[in-house]
Design a protein around this motif. Structure first.
Motif, PDB file in Angstrom:
ATOM      1  N   UNK A 112       0.827  -1.197   0.000  1.00 24.84           N
ATOM      2  CA  UNK A 112       0.000   0.000   0.000  1.00 24.84           C
ATOM      3  C   UNK A 112       0.866   1.254   0.000  1.00 24.84           C
ATOM      4  N   UNK A 113       0.268   2.392  -0.352  1.00 20.10           N
ATOM      5  CA  UNK A 113       0.967   3.676  -0.346  1.00 20.10           C
ATOM      6  C   UNK A 113       0.416   4.582   0.738  1.00 20.10           C
ATOM      7  N   UNK A 114       1.304   5.283   1.439  1.00 20.06           N
ATOM      8  CA  UNK A 114       0.883   6.292   2.407  1.00 20.06           C
ATOM      9  C   UNK A 114       0.416   7.566   1.710  1.00 20.06           C
ATOM     10  N   UNK A 115       0.791   7.738   0.460  1.00 19.63           N
ATOM     11  CA  UNK A 115       0.539   8.978  -0.269  1.00 19.63           C
ATOM     12  C   UNK A 115      -0.183   8.653  -1.580  1.00 19.63           C
ATOM     13  N   UNK A 116      -1.524   8.546  -1.526  1.00 19.18           N
ATOM     14  CA  UNK A 116      -2.278   8.130  -2.720  1.00 19.18           C
ATOM     15  C   UNK A 116      -2.063   9.010  -3.938  1.00 19.18           C
ATOM     16  N   UNK A 117      -1.772  10.324  -3.729  1.00 20.13           N
ATOM     17  CA  UNK A 117      -1.602  11.235  -4.864  1.00 20.13           C
ATOM     18  C   UNK A 117      -0.404  10.865  -5.732  1.00 20.13           C
ATOM     19  N   UNK A 118       0.464   9.962  -5.246  1.00 20.39           N
ATOM     20  CA  UNK A 118       1.600   9.518  -6.048  1.00 20.39           C
ATOM     21  C   UNK A 118       1.145   8.958  -7.390  1.00 20.39           C
ATOM     22  N   UNK A 119       0.045   8.237  -7.369  1.00 22.41           N
ATOM     23  CA  UNK A 119      -0.439   7.586  -8.592  1.00 22.41           C
ATOM     24  C   UNK A 119      -0.714   8.607  -9.689  1.00 22.41           C
ATOM     25  N   UNK A 120      -1.132   9.810  -9.306  1.00 23.16           N
ATOM     26  CA  UNK A 120      -1.434  10.852 -10.297  1.00 23.16           C
ATOM     27  C   UNK A 120      -0.178  11.533 -10.836  1.00 23.16           C
ATOM     28  N   UNK A 121       0.977  11.236 -10.232  1.00 26.40           N
ATOM     29  CA  UNK A 121       2.211  11.928 -10.615  1.00 26.40           C
ATOM     30  C   UNK A 121       3.164  11.077 -11.432  1.00 26.40           C
ATOM     31  N   UNK A 122       2.813   9.809 -11.666  1.00 27.83           N
ATOM     32  CA  UNK A 122       3.729   8.921 -12.375  1.00 27.83           C
ATOM     33  C   UNK A 122       3.085   8.405 -13.654  1.00 27.83           C
ATOM     34  N   UNK A 123       3.929   7.894 -14.542  1.00 28.58           N
ATOM     35  CA  UNK A 123       3.451   7.344 -15.813  1.00 28.58           C
ATOM     36  C   UNK A 123       4.384   6.232 -16.243  1.00 28.58           C
ATOM     37  N   UNK A 124       3.933   5.373 -17.150  1.00 23.66           N
ATOM     38  CA  UNK A 124       4.786   4.271 -17.617  1.00 23.66           C
ATOM     39  C   UNK A 124       6.137   4.775 -18.130  1.00 23.66           C
ATOM     40  N   UNK A 125       7.190   4.067 -17.744  1.00 26.18           N
ATOM     41  CA  UNK A 125       8.545   4.449 -18.117  1.00 26.18           C
ATOM     42  C   UNK A 125       9.300   5.172 -17.021  1.00 26.18           C
TER      43      UNK A 125
END
Length: 482
Positions: A112-125
């Motif tokens: 799990x992640x403590x910081x859900x907003x991380x998902x919105x900041x990353x992309x494949x590669x």
């Protein structure tokens, strides 16, 4: 000359379990600490306030101005916990960052992640760096509730480790709810400096200033430079420098995001850029890391400190070395010795900075002329600066010199903030207690009686024709010590 002026580079020491007692604080001040850092990633406001009172008390007993730096935690982007405490990852393994699994159920397949907003900041590669870059994940696919990755560099990964992205750019506010709550408690500490972590814009600095103003506090703001995207954009970086009192070259997270090889040039550029803009600069992270457990530094660590000094840093900082290390006093002594060794090199004592520039104010003209004159007149043993706001000694400290700058002021807040400026010796002196015509003689007498000067020396003295008015410095004299 008084031994307190022999070293120009200032030392910042982090307070922790190994260094928070009154006796240890007194010993660290005697060893050469100029500023104590309170790390708000640990401890409560009440605990830090107790330590701050001890620092103020011991500094007063020692007759010195010692600053307090409150270092805000800032955003911490971390994974959650593993069920077994840690997992072993191998190159090529699949690993998922998953928002839908319980926070304490992580295993070798994901966490799990403590910081859900991380998902919105990353992309494949993208390449994600975990545990200070010891583990590397390549992002393969991103979904609204998670990201599938492949392990590029494996190893043991423990719970609650931090995440960075190679090249930076993870979206997170510089000031978190915890930081705002800590600032609300700062009146109990009254810090001289506040360090804002993970600064990404001028707005972050202004936000911190506004929150502090709501508490009727006006400490100097130190922007911690930790994000790759900040050092990659000179406009953003210059804006942050303009908005703050100084910067900290925070080599931990910054090194993870840009890579250690790139960090060398970035450190030199940040120090140079800060000095050009009349801002103070602290160089930090792992400067004498081996002394957490060893009584002597490595030769490489001595060279690291010396190189930062030769680059022109105002201060070098100790973190775990004094917070939890076995030899807090010894590491301060070792750092002071390394700094003084570097300061004996001619590069650290001469400067051609701004010789080809036009000055913009009488105050700047006097300040920089004083340093130039002092560097070229061998009988001068120092510069006495009667100051109200501290601006003149700050400007003087931007030029390299082997001579002390004695900042003489009745304003304790000014003197506290000057505790971080390279080469500046802050001293309490109330010029208003003397007749206008006697101030110069009294200032020299004060410095002579405290063994900062000797009979037969000469000293450069700067002051304003109108005493007590900030920004009015317009007089420079060379006076004999009799």
């Amino acid at each position: 000359m008084n031994k307190r002026v022999n070293r120009r580079t200032k030392i910042v020491a982090t307070v922790g379990p190994a260094s928070e007692s009154e006796d240890m604080i007194a010993r660290l001040i005697e060893a050469g600490v100029n500023v104590f850092r309170l790390n708000f990633s640990h401890g409560s406001i009440e605990q830090h306030a107790t330590v701050a009172k001890r620092i103020r008390k011991q500094a007063q007993l020692a007759g010195r101005y010692v600053g307090i730096l409150a270092d805000l935690q800032g955003p911490k982007i971390r994974i959650s916990s593993f069920k077994e405490g840690a997992v072993q990852l191998a190159e090529g393994d699949r690993f998922r960052l998953d928002l839908d699994v319980p926070p304490d159920s992580g295993n070798a397949r994901g966490v799990n992640l403590d910081f859900p907003a991380l998902i919105d900041s990353i992309e494949p590669g993208d390449t994600l760096l975990l545990d200070d870059g010891r583990i590397r994940l390549r992002v393969d696919d991103v979904e609204p509730r998670g990201a599938d990755c492949t392990v590029a560099v494996g190893g043991k990964l423990g719970s609650r480790k931090g995440i960075n992205r190679l090249g930076g750019g993870l979206a997170a506010p510089a000031l978190t709810e915890k930081d705002m709550a800590d600032i609300a408690g700062f009146p109990a500490i009254n810090p001289d400096f506040v360090a804002v972590s993970f600064v990404s814009s001028t707005e972050d600095i202004e936000h911190a200033k506004n929150l502090l103003a709501q508490q009727s506090l006006t400490p100097a703001i130190i922007a911690k430079i930790e994000r790759a995207e900040v050092v990659a954009d000179t406009d953003i970086l210059d804006g942050i420098l303009e908005a703050s009192t100084g910067v900290m070259v925070a080599r931990g997270d910054l090194g993870v995001e840009v890579g250690d090889a790139e960090l060398i040039g970035i450190q030199k550029d940040l120090i140079s850029r800060a000095r050009r803009k009349d801002r103070v600069v602290i160089t930090a992270t792992q400067m004498m890391e081996s002394m957490i457990n060893n009584s002597m530094p490595t030769r490489a660590e001595v060279f690291d400190v010396a190189n930062a000094v030769l680059d022109g840093t105002d201060a070098v900082m100790l973190s775990a070395e004094t917070a939890v290390g076995d030899y807090p006093v010894a590491v301060v002594v070792a750092m002071a010795d390394a700094a003084m060794g570097a300061e004996r090199h001619p590069v650290a004592r001469t400067s051609r900075y701004r010789l080809d520039k036009q000055f913009t104010t009488a105050q700047e003209t006097i300040a920089l002329s004083a340093i130039y004159a002092a560097n070229h007149y061998s009988n001068v043993r120092g510069i006495a600066c009667l100051t109200e706001s501290g601006t003149t000694p700050l400007l003087m400290s931007r030029l390299s010199s082997g001579l002390p700058i004695f900042a003489l002021s009745h304003n304790s807040k000014t003197l506290q903030k000057l505790s971080l400026c390279r080469g500046v010796v802050p001293l309490y002196f109330d010029a208003s207690a003397f007749d206008h015509d006697a101030v110069e003689a009294r200032a020299i007498e004060f410095l002579r009686d405290d063994n900062y000067l000797s009979k037969g020396d000469s000293i450069l003295l700067t002051k304003g024709e109108v005493m007590g008015r900030p920004g009015s410095t317009n007089i420079l004299k060379i006076l004999p010590v009799s």
